[in-house]
Design an enzyme around this catalytic site. Structure first.
Site, PDB file in Angstrom:
ATOM      1  N   GLY A   1       0.826  -1.205   0.000  1.00 45.32           N
ATOM      2  CA  GLY A   1       0.000   0.000   0.000  1.00 45.32           C
ATOM      3  C   GLY A   1       0.853   1.245   0.000  1.00 45.32           C
ATOM      4  O   GLY A   1       1.717   1.397   0.862  1.00 45.32           O
TER       5      GLY A   1
ATOM      6  N   ASN B   1      -6.641  -5.519   6.988  1.00 45.96           N
ATOM      7  CA  ASN B   1      -6.295  -5.851   5.596  1.00 45.96           C
ATOM      8  C   ASN B   1      -7.363  -6.786   5.060  1.00 45.96           C
ATOM      9  O   ASN B   1      -7.605  -7.840   5.643  1.00 45.96           O
ATOM     10  CB  ASN B   1      -4.915  -6.530   5.556  1.00 45.96           C
ATOM     11  N   GLY B   2      -8.011  -6.410   3.968  1.00 44.25           N
ATOM     12  CA  GLY B   2      -9.016  -7.286   3.375  1.00 44.25           C
ATOM     13  C   GLY B   2     -10.282  -6.535   3.036  1.00 44.25           C
ATOM     14  O   GLY B   2     -10.350  -5.311   3.122  1.00 44.25           O
TER      15      GLY B   2
ATOM     16  N   TYR C   1       2.347 -12.725  -7.082  1.00 45.87           N
ATOM     17  CA  TYR C   1       2.691 -11.316  -7.232  1.00 45.87           C
ATOM     18  C   TYR C   1       2.755 -10.515  -5.938  1.00 45.87           C
ATOM     19  O   TYR C   1       3.706  -9.779  -5.707  1.00 45.87           O
ATOM     20  CB  TYR C   1       1.690 -10.651  -8.192  1.00 45.87           C
TER      21      TYR C   1
END
Length: 495
Positions: free
Chosen positions: A48, A124-125, A268
């Site tokens: 981020g 996060n999510g 990734y």
């Protein structure tokens, strides 16, 4: 091969790719907790880049916070800012915005004062029933201060009838659906939690020995490494870890279910030097590249990665195929957001701000380009064109993930499905659109083989691969009966 027009997109959009939406970090009982958290967030910067925040808890029981828009080093590089973040306990958050607004009010960790004291939460999510819960909470009189779904946690904790913060958090987690890793700090403990399927990552580490040792929670092991913490283990799917002055305890309120760790972390998202769920990421990406070579090899003179994410897979491809690996494309790491006025000429040249061809490694050669994914296809087309202009005789593209045919609703910034090139075109059509002589993706079974499985088990895949299969293991409650609300859900749930 002549290129065909791409689907309608913003030609000045440089972010034709996936983006992890955030990273979390927490530390309990450490000297310079804020500095350690800033270092941890720096290691998680790839997760981020829009904003960062840190909340600390002083020994006097006071909370201190600083949040800002931008990169970690810019926000926490001021000595005065760090001096104001007092205490031996802290939580931090890096944010990548989706289609929702990038505003200071959305920067985490979120903080609220409750009857039991202050609580800072970093998440996060994505919650797939956030809009449904928000409507119910607003009807009850809850006032939302941000546009992130993370604030749903805060309000659910606030209205819970349980006595202590841990039970209130469990009560809240039992009401939400979606994917999450969460760290929370209050004046009694540091808490970490993962969703019951473990889609998003969270690891536990330790600094120092004995009773004076500090515990660390982080999205990836690379954040433990930068602060010198020893990796203990992954927080398990559906587990809540509570760290206080008495040590660490584990709570598993959801029972055992199927694990669905995000498979794209290996392709990734995670930093190459991290270890995810016991599997080193760098070695996995090389194995994916080797499997890709076995499945879709073509005669060529040189293997060229699309930097930086394509490098390990290209190394694996080169080793398996016996074709030399060369850095035929060089990435400029210092470009940031484009500031030049987007005239037609500059639009055409924009890709060169990030990538430039290394002509001596390409000219007159048959080139295999290796990249991690194709999303809209705009960047792939520009890369292929750039390599051809550098004198390549042939350009073949190989992708170390299966075709991305579905949007992600579990914490990854992806376009709506009708913007995904693979959702509307087969592989041959995609090759014509991006201008490659040939195009191939690793198969779904091949990806699973690279991860140590014989093939994908449809009954129990072990990973979340919905972006390739449309197999959404967690209900998309906010979309039920309303598929046209996909963009709204992405906006509402952006971290």
């Amino acid at each position: 091969m002549p290129m065909q027009p791409l689907p309608s997109t913003n030609p000045w959009d440089e972010d034709d790719g996936f983006h992890e939406e955030c990273g979390v970090f927490g530390v309990w009982n450490a000297t310079d907790a804020a500095a350690l958290t800033a270092l941890g967030l720096h290691a998680l910067q790839h997760r981020g880049q829009e904003a960062s925040g840190i909340v600390t808890l002083s020994e006097a029981g006071a909370f201190h916070a600083h949040r800002g828009l931008g990169l970690v080093g810019d926000i926490f590089g001021d000595v005065k800012v760090m001096a104001g973040l007092k205490g031996r306990c802290a939580v931090g958050h890096n944010r990548y915005a989706t289609t929702g607004e990038t505003a200071l009010r959305n920067v985490q960790p979120l903080f609220a004062d409750f009857e039991f004291g202050g609580l800072a939460v970093a998440h996060n999510g994505n919650l797939t029933n956030a809009a449904t819960l928000k409507r119910a909470l607003v009807r009850r009189g809850c006032l939302f201060q941000s546009t992130t779904d993370s604030e749903v946690f805060v309000h659910l904790i606030a209205i819970s009838l349980y006595a202590n913060v841990v039970d209130r958090l469990i009560d809240a987690l039992k009401q939400v659906q979606g994917a999450y890793s969460l760290v929370a700090l209050h004046d009694g403990a540091l808490i970490g939690a993962r969703d019951p399927m473990g889609v998003r990552p969270l690891v536990l580490g330790r600094l120092g020995e004995g009773e004076g040792g500090a515990y660390v929670l982080a999205s990836e092991t690379c954040a433990l490494d930068i602060v010198g913490a020893e990796f203990i283990r992954d927080v398990e799917p559906g587990e809540i870890v509570v760290i206080d002055n008495g040590g660490l305890r584990s709570i598993k309120p959801f029972g055992r279910g199927q694990s669905r760790f995000c498979i794209f972390e290996y392709i990734y998202f995670a930093r190459p030097d991290s270890v995810m769920e016991g599997t080193p990421v760098y070695g996995t990406r090389k194995r994916i590249g080797a499997e890709l070579a076995r499945e879709s090899h073509v005669e060529a003179d040189v293997i060229v990665p699309v930097p930086d994410s394509g490098v390990p897979a290209a190394m694996g491809y080169a080793t398996e195929s016996g074709i030399p690996f060369e850095l035929g494309i060089i990435r400029n790491h210092y470009v940031g957001r484009t500031f030049i006025e987007p005239t037609d000429q500059i639009r055409h040249l924009g890709v060169k701000l990030k990538h430039s061809a290394n002509r001596p490694m390409i000219e007159g050669k048959r080139v295999i380009l290796v990249d991690d994914s194709i999303v809209r296809g705009t960047t792939s087309r520009k890369i292929v064109e750039m390599v051809r202009q550098a004198g390549a005789k042939e350009v073949h593209m190989r992708i170390s993930s299966p075709p991305t045919t579905h949007s992600c609703f579990y914490g990854i910034d992806t376009p709506e499905r009708d913007k995904l090139l693979a959702a509307k075109h087969d592989v041959e059509e995609m090759a014509r659109i991006i201008g490659a002589d040939s195009l191939a993706f690793i198969s779904l079974d091949g990806l699973y083989r690279a991860l140590g499985h014989a093939k994908r088990d449809a009954g129990n895949p072990g990973y979340c691969d919905a972006c390739f299969t449309g197999d959404y293991a967690i209900p998309l409650t906010d979309l039920e009966g309303h598929p046209e609300r996909v963009p709204a859900l992405l906006a509402a749930n952006g971290q």
